[in-house]
Design a protein around this motif. Sequence first.
Motif, PDB file in Angstrom:
ATOM      1  N   PRO A 294      45.552 -12.023  36.876  1.00 23.06           N
ATOM      2  CA  PRO A 294      45.492 -10.559  36.944  1.00 23.06           C
ATOM      3  C   PRO A 294      44.141  -9.984  36.490  1.00 23.06           C
ATOM      4  O   PRO A 294      43.650  -9.021  37.083  1.00 23.06           O
ATOM      5  CB  PRO A 294      46.632 -10.110  36.025  1.00 23.06           C
ATOM      6  N   ALA A 295      43.527 -10.564  35.474  1.00 23.20           N
ATOM      7  CA  ALA A 295      42.227 -10.060  34.999  1.00 23.20           C
ATOM      8  C   ALA A 295      41.141 -10.275  36.049  1.00 23.20           C
ATOM      9  O   ALA A 295      40.265  -9.421  36.233  1.00 23.20           O
ATOM     10  CB  ALA A 295      41.830 -10.737  33.682  1.00 23.20           C
ATOM     11  N   VAL A 296      41.194 -11.391  36.752  1.00 20.98           N
ATOM     12  CA  VAL A 296      40.216 -11.666  37.812  1.00 20.98           C
ATOM     13  C   VAL A 296      40.445 -10.682  38.971  1.00 20.98           C
ATOM     14  O   VAL A 296      39.498 -10.103  39.506  1.00 20.98           O
ATOM     15  CB  VAL A 296      40.294 -13.138  38.276  1.00 20.98           C
ATOM     16  N   TRP A 297      41.709 -10.468  39.344  1.00 19.22           N
ATOM     17  CA  TRP A 297      42.024  -9.495  40.397  1.00 19.22           C
ATOM     18  C   TRP A 297      41.488  -8.109  40.010  1.00 19.22           C
ATOM     19  O   TRP A 297      40.847  -7.437  40.811  1.00 19.22           O
ATOM     20  CB  TRP A 297      43.540  -9.428  40.609  1.00 19.22           C
ATOM     21  N   LYS A 298      41.739  -7.712  38.777  1.00 20.55           N
ATOM     22  CA  LYS A 298      41.302  -6.393  38.315  1.00 20.55           C
ATOM     23  C   LYS A 298      39.774  -6.278  38.401  1.00 20.55           C
ATOM     24  O   LYS A 298      39.253  -5.273  38.901  1.00 20.55           O
ATOM     25  CB  LYS A 298      41.776  -6.153  36.880  1.00 20.55           C
ATOM     26  N   GLU A 299      39.068  -7.295  37.927  1.00 22.28           N
ATOM     27  CA  GLU A 299      37.606  -7.255  37.932  1.00 22.28           C
ATOM     28  C   GLU A 299      37.039  -7.224  39.355  1.00 22.28           C
ATOM     29  O   GLU A 299      36.154  -6.433  39.663  1.00 22.28           O
ATOM     30  CB  GLU A 299      37.040  -8.462  37.172  1.00 22.28           C
ATOM     31  N   VAL A 300      37.554  -8.095  40.214  1.00 26.30           N
ATOM     32  CA  VAL A 300      36.989  -8.226  41.563  1.00 26.30           C
ATOM     33  C   VAL A 300      37.455  -7.098  42.490  1.00 26.30           C
ATOM     34  O   VAL A 300      36.634  -6.464  43.159  1.00 26.30           O
ATOM     35  CB  VAL A 300      37.347  -9.599  42.186  1.00 26.30           C
ATOM     36  N   VAL A 301      38.758  -6.849  42.546  1.00 29.43           N
ATOM     37  CA  VAL A 301      39.318  -5.934  43.548  1.00 29.43           C
ATOM     38  C   VAL A 301      39.367  -4.481  43.074  1.00 29.43           C
ATOM     39  O   VAL A 301      38.948  -3.579  43.794  1.00 29.43           O
ATOM     40  CB  VAL A 301      40.718  -6.411  43.994  1.00 29.43           C
ATOM     41  N   GLU A 302      39.867  -4.266  41.857  1.00 30.50           N
ATOM     42  CA  GLU A 302      40.047  -2.889  41.391  1.00 30.50           C
ATOM     43  C   GLU A 302      38.735  -2.304  40.851  1.00 30.50           C
ATOM     44  O   GLU A 302      38.261  -1.281  41.341  1.00 30.50           O
ATOM     45  CB  GLU A 302      41.152  -2.829  40.342  1.00 30.50           C
ATOM     46  N   GLU A 303      38.146  -2.963  39.849  1.00 30.55           N
ATOM     47  CA  GLU A 303      36.898  -2.455  39.271  1.00 30.55           C
ATOM     48  C   GLU A 303      35.719  -2.672  40.219  1.00 30.55           C
ATOM     49  O   GLU A 303      34.728  -1.961  40.144  1.00 30.55           O
ATOM     50  CB  GLU A 303      36.624  -3.123  37.921  1.00 30.55           C
ATOM     51  N   GLY A 304      35.836  -3.657  41.108  1.00 31.57           N
ATOM     52  CA  GLY A 304      34.746  -3.975  42.022  1.00 31.57           C
ATOM     53  C   GLY A 304      34.840  -3.280  43.371  1.00 31.57           C
ATOM     54  O   GLY A 304      34.121  -3.638  44.299  1.00 31.57           O
ATOM     55  N   LYS A 305      35.716  -2.310  43.485  1.00 35.60           N
ATOM     56  CA  LYS A 305      35.925  -1.617  44.766  1.00 35.60           C
ATOM     57  C   LYS A 305      34.594  -1.174  45.366  1.00 35.60           C
ATOM     58  O   LYS A 305      33.769  -0.563  44.705  1.00 35.60           O
ATOM     59  CB  LYS A 305      36.840  -0.418  44.552  1.00 35.60           C
ATOM     60  N   GLY A 306      34.383  -1.557  46.634  1.00 36.40           N
ATOM     61  CA  GLY A 306      33.151  -1.205  47.321  1.00 36.40           C
ATOM     62  C   GLY A 306      32.016  -2.207  47.123  1.00 36.40           C
ATOM     63  O   GLY A 306      30.971  -2.099  47.736  1.00 36.40           O
ATOM     64  N   ARG A 307      32.233  -3.192  46.260  1.00 33.08           N
ATOM     65  CA  ARG A 307      31.209  -4.213  46.023  1.00 33.08           C
ATOM     66  C   ARG A 307      31.641  -5.533  46.662  1.00 33.08           C
ATOM     67  O   ARG A 307      32.803  -5.704  47.031  1.00 33.08           O
ATOM     68  CB  ARG A 307      30.998  -4.400  44.508  1.00 33.08           C
ATOM     69  N   PRO A 308      30.687  -6.501  46.790  1.00 25.57           N
ATOM     70  CA  PRO A 308      31.036  -7.787  47.402  1.00 25.57           C
ATOM     71  C   PRO A 308      32.236  -8.440  46.705  1.00 25.57           C
ATOM     72  O   PRO A 308      32.313  -8.463  45.484  1.00 25.57           O
ATOM     73  CB  PRO A 308      29.772  -8.623  47.203  1.00 25.57           C
TER      74      PRO A 308
END
Length: 171
Positions: free
Chosen positions: A34-48
Amino acid sequence: MQEAISDSSTLIHLAGIGRLELLKDFYGKILITPAVWKEVVEEGKGRPGASEVKEANSSGWIEVIAPSNESVVRLLERELHKGEAEAIALGIERRPAVILLDESEARRVADVYGLHKTGVIGILIRAKLEGKVASLREELDRLRSEAGFWIGDEIYWQAVKAVAEGKNHPK
């Protein structure tokens, strides 16, 4: 196919050069926490990585699974970021074929627990050796310039030499 567990860095940087699919090719199933999902998908929205990981999750080859031992996560968080701590805790529980980590401290901790590890550079070396990319050097250069991945010169040249592309080493 074997499963692998990934931290954020490997997902973000491979997506940054359009090579996230290599993980599917090599391992079939990638588990993230879940922490990886949050970092990549949620907090990283619009980034690679954000849309690529979300799509891979919808397609079923990236799956989000939380580690069950919260005390191990808390213990690991004393030295590591939450995503790395959860990934290693899940690795301790599931014993995957490999855990994908790029940060040196996370790799050191994975060694303590006997986890087999690789990272972006290892994935790209394998891709070159298996003919999935034409030039490791070009991929590493793109990783540096397009994805903002820091690679020390010594590691860069060791990787290039490992796949017999190191003929023009500056030294």
